[in-house]
Scaffold this motif. Structure first.
Motif, short mmCIF file in Angstrom:
data_model
loop_
_atom_site.label_atom_id
_atom_site.label_comp_id
_atom_site.label_asym_id
_atom_site.label_seq_id
_atom_site.Cartn_x
_atom_site.Cartn_y
_atom_site.Cartn_z
N ARG A 159 55.60 29.70 19.05
CA ARG A 159 56.38 29.17 17.56
C ARG A 159 55.79 28.15 16.68
O ARG A 159 55.73 27.70 15.60
N THR A 160 54.76 27.59 17.74
CA THR A 160 53.65 26.44 16.42
C THR A 160 52.44 26.67 16.24
O THR A 160 51.37 26.13 15.19
N ALA A 161 51.64 27.16 17.37
CA ALA A 161 50.24 27.90 16.89
C ALA A 161 49.84 29.07 16.81
O ALA A 161 48.78 29.60 17.83
N PRO A 162 50.11 30.21 16.65
CA PRO A 162 49.80 31.46 16.32
C PRO A 162 48.79 32.07 16.42
O PRO A 162 48.71 33.19 17.03
N GLY A 163 48.00 30.82 15.31
CA GLY A 163 46.82 32.16 15.81
C GLY A 163 45.68 31.57 16.74
O GLY A 163 44.74 32.81 16.73
N ARG A 164 46.13 31.19 17.50
CA ARG A 164 45.55 31.14 18.69
C ARG A 164 45.08 32.56 19.96
O ARG A 164 45.99 33.06 19.69
N VAL A 165 43.60 32.17 20.36
CA VAL A 165 43.62 33.70 21.53
C VAL A 165 44.22 32.81 22.23
O VAL A 165 43.12 31.69 22.68
N LEU A 166 44.52 33.76 23.22
CA LEU A 166 44.39 33.17 24.70
C LEU A 166 43.86 34.55 25.59
O LEU A 166 43.70 35.55 25.60
N VAL A 167 42.36 33.88 25.89
CA VAL A 167 42.06 34.32 27.44
C VAL A 167 42.57 34.58 28.86
O VAL A 167 42.19 33.47 29.33
N VAL A 168 43.20 35.54 30.00
CA VAL A 168 43.59 35.67 30.71
C VAL A 168 43.05 36.03 31.82
O VAL A 168 42.34 37.55 31.64
N ALA A 169 42.32 34.88 32.32
CA ALA A 169 41.37 35.62 33.36
C ALA A 169 41.90 35.46 35.54
O ALA A 169 42.57 34.45 35.71
N SER A 170 42.41 36.37 35.40
CA SER A 170 42.93 36.52 36.62
C SER A 170 41.69 37.98 37.59
O SER A 170 40.65 38.39 37.58
N ALA A 171 42.51 37.21 39.10
CA ALA A 171 41.90 37.59 40.25
C ALA A 171 40.32 37.19 39.62
O ALA A 171 39.45 38.44 40.17
N LEU A 172 39.76 36.34 39.68
CA LEU A 172 38.14 35.77 38.85
C LEU A 172 37.26 36.22 40.29
O LEU A 172 37.32 35.73 41.71
N GLY A 173 36.28 37.58 40.43
CA GLY A 173 35.00 37.34 41.73
C GLY A 173 35.82 38.28 42.13
O GLY A 173 34.99 38.81 43.42
N ASP A 174 37.01 38.59 42.52
CA ASP A 174 37.67 40.12 43.15
C ASP A 174 36.65 41.58 42.76
O ASP A 174 36.98 41.79 41.35
N PRO A 175 35.89 41.99 43.23
CA PRO A 175 34.92 43.28 42.19
C PRO A 175 36.21 44.25 41.77
O PRO A 175 35.50 45.09 41.51
N VAL A 176 37.31 44.40 43.14
CA VAL A 176 38.68 45.10 41.98
C VAL A 176 39.60 44.69 41.42
O VAL A 176 39.99 46.11 40.01
N ARG A 177 39.98 44.12 41.52
CA ARG A 177 41.38 43.35 40.87
C ARG A 177 40.65 42.48 39.44
O ARG A 177 41.89 41.99 38.79
N GLU A 178 39.61 41.71 38.97
CA GLU A 178 39.68 41.03 38.34
C GLU A 178 39.55 41.15 37.37
O GLU A 178 38.85 42.86 36.63
N ARG A 179 39.92 40.50 36.02
CA ARG A 179 40.09 40.85 34.63
C ARG A 179 40.74 39.69 33.89
O ARG A 179 41.00 38.97 34.69
N VAL A 180 39.73 40.17 33.22
CA VAL A 180 39.22 38.84 31.52
C VAL A 180 40.31 39.81 30.16
O VAL A 180 39.73 41.06 29.74
N GLU A 181 41.39 39.25 29.82
CA GLU A 181 41.75 39.69 28.46
C GLU A 181 42.18 38.85 27.71
O GLU A 181 42.82 37.74 27.91
N ARG A 182 41.94 39.14 26.82
CA ARG A 182 42.73 38.71 25.05
C ARG A 182 43.72 39.09 24.52
O ARG A 182 43.68 40.31 24.25
N SER A 198 44.14 33.29 37.40
CA SER A 198 43.38 32.20 37.65
C SER A 198 42.96 30.94 36.82
O SER A 198 43.29 29.98 37.29
N VAL A 199 42.86 31.30 35.58
CA VAL A 199 42.95 30.39 35.39
C VAL A 199 43.23 31.18 33.12
O VAL A 199 43.03 31.73 33.09
N VAL A 200 44.11 30.48 32.44
CA VAL A 200 43.96 30.68 30.72
C VAL A 200 43.60 29.63 29.80
O VAL A 200 42.65 28.43 30.32
N LEU A 201 42.59 30.70 29.62
CA LEU A 201 41.72 29.80 27.90
C LEU A 201 41.99 29.87 26.23
O LEU A 201 42.56 30.43 26.86
N CYS A 202 42.37 28.70 25.62
CA CYS A 202 43.27 28.87 24.87
C CYS A 202 42.24 28.63 23.52
O CYS A 202 41.41 27.01 23.93
N LEU A 203 41.74 29.31 23.00
CA LEU A 203 40.47 29.37 21.72
C LEU A 203 41.56 29.08 20.82
O LEU A 203 42.31 30.03 20.16
#
Length: 417
Positions: A159-182, A198-203
């Motif tokens: 609604r207020t900052a649609p130009g941001r990029v979110l990097v969603v990091a899931s299951a960091l360190g897990d060799p099978v389930r880790e995902r890092v998506e923009r 695990s963490v969301v980066l907002c850029l």
């Protein structure tokens, strides 16, 4: 002297070795951490749920000088269990073996430094602070939690900052389930992300800092505020003068994690100054050329201001509730606008007026909303040159500044007692 409590951060890699657990009488941790290790023979284990019962059990072992190992995610001293353990048992009783935090790992996956990032925890907290930080700063890491994950962040930012990029990091360190998506905020809002985030980066990639840093964390607060009117583009001197702005900023108190409204923003000078001090800002302006001017002034000062082109009070309906509000325009609708702002502001409302006739109605709107109200008439004279290398005093137009502060609950209880 290190005490009988060893706190092990499992990081984003392999579980701790058996030597770390050797001799432990009690091992405490999340289920996945406990299932990943082999407990020493005879050791008890406690699966972490509510923290208080686990701390009580640990206290019994500590009283008997029996060894306790606590397994935690990442770096347990970074928004982790070390705080609770140190408060209960004292830091000298702890031996902390940190792992790689999820924040460090997420930035590493992108090849980005994070000494210039703002880190905010939304785990078990009101997510509005994280949203406001993401709006105001170009590089943010959000530690997520139930009800404050990528979907909730995305819905608010769309609604207020649609130009941001979110990097969603899931299951960091897990060799099978880790995902890092923009993803963009709108896409994040409609996805089912599950519980492995695990963490969301907002850029905001156009504003990512690139200079060599001396201090870690967000950029330092500006060395000065109440900037000269010449530092802003404005029309026909229609701008809040710096003397007025200085006191208004003092009463608004903008800070990191806050949301400030600038209603009747004009040139956006107050909005920009609040953003320079770290707050997220929504600027409401009815004139189309004024809205464009606010965007230009924000860009010139390297800050982000959410500009709403519309007429107050109707234009305020779709905005998130603010911490503080500055009202710099309103005409005949001023009292109605102040009333709406006062009902929704969490902390304070500041109103600037040139017309004496509007002061009583604005003051009544603040006091009717339960605010403690005060104000001042600001009259200043500036140094101005005269021929012959002499100086005179040039008077500026007087301005009434009213402010209302919402009483804290403790203040109200104190009066009641």
């Amino acid at each position: 002297m290190s005490g009988p409590i060893t706190v092990v951060g499992t990081g984003t890699g392999a579980p701790p070795g058996e030597d770390v657990l050797a001799g432990a009488d009690l091992v405490v941790g999340g289920r996945r951490h406990l299932d990943a290790v082999r407990l020493p023979e005879g050791a008890e284990r406690i699966v972490l749920g509510p923290l208080a019962p686990a701390l009580d059990a640990i206290e019994e072992y500590v009283a008997e000088e029996r060894r306790v190992v606590v397994l935690a995610s990442g770096d347990p001293g970074f928004f982790g269990i070390v705080r609770a353990l140190a408060e209960r048992f004292g830091p000298r009783r702890l031996e902390v073996l940190p792992g790689v935090s999820s924040v460090a790992a997420a930035f590493a996956r992108l090849g980005l430094t994070w000494d210039d990032a703002v880190v905010v925890s939304a785990h078990g907290r009101d997510p509005r602070t994280a949203v406001n930080v993401c709006r105001a700063h170009p590089k943010v890491a959000v530690l997520t939690g139930p009800g404050a994950g990528p979907a909730e962040l995305g819905a608010a930012l769309a609604r207020t900052a649609p130009g941001r990029v979110l990097v969603v990091a899931s299951a960091l360190g897990d060799p099978v389930r880790e995902r890092v998506e923009r993803v963009g905020p709108a896409e994040a809002a409609v996805r089912d992300w599950g519980a492995a985030v695990s963490v969301v980066l907002c850029l905001e990639e156009a504003r990512l800092p690139g200079r060599v840093r001396t201090l870690a964390g967000p950029p330092r607060r500006p060395a000065g505020w109440a900037l000269d009117e010449g530092d802003f583009a404005h029309r026909d001197s229609m701008i809040t003068k710096f003397e007025v702005r200085a006191l208004a900023l003092a009463r608004l108190g903008p800070r990191v994690g806050d949301l400030v409204w600038d209603v009747g923003s004009g040139s956006g000078s107050v909005a920009v100054e609040c953003a320079r001090l770290g707050a997220a800002v929504s600027a409401v302006e009815k004139a189309g050329d004024g809205a464009a001017r606010i965007r230009a002034n924000a860009a010139a000062h390297g800050v982000d201001v959410h500009v709403v082109h519309g007429t107050a009070p109707e234009a305020l309906d779709g905005l998130d509730d603010p911490d503080a509000v500055f009202v710099g325009g309103g005409g005949r609708e001023l009292a109605d606008i102040v009333g709406v702002c006062a009902r929704r502001a969490r902390r304070s409302v500041v109103v600037a007026m040139a017309a004496l006739d509007r002061v009583p109605a604005a003051r009544a709107a603040l006091t009717d909303a339960g605010f403690a109200c005060d104000g001042v008439l600001l009259q200043s004279s500036r140094l101005a040159p005269l021929p012959g290398d002499v100086t005179r005093l040039a008077a500026t137009n007087p301005v009434f500044l009213l402010w209302g502060v919402r009483p804290r609950i403790s203040d109200v209880e104190g009066v009641a007692q």
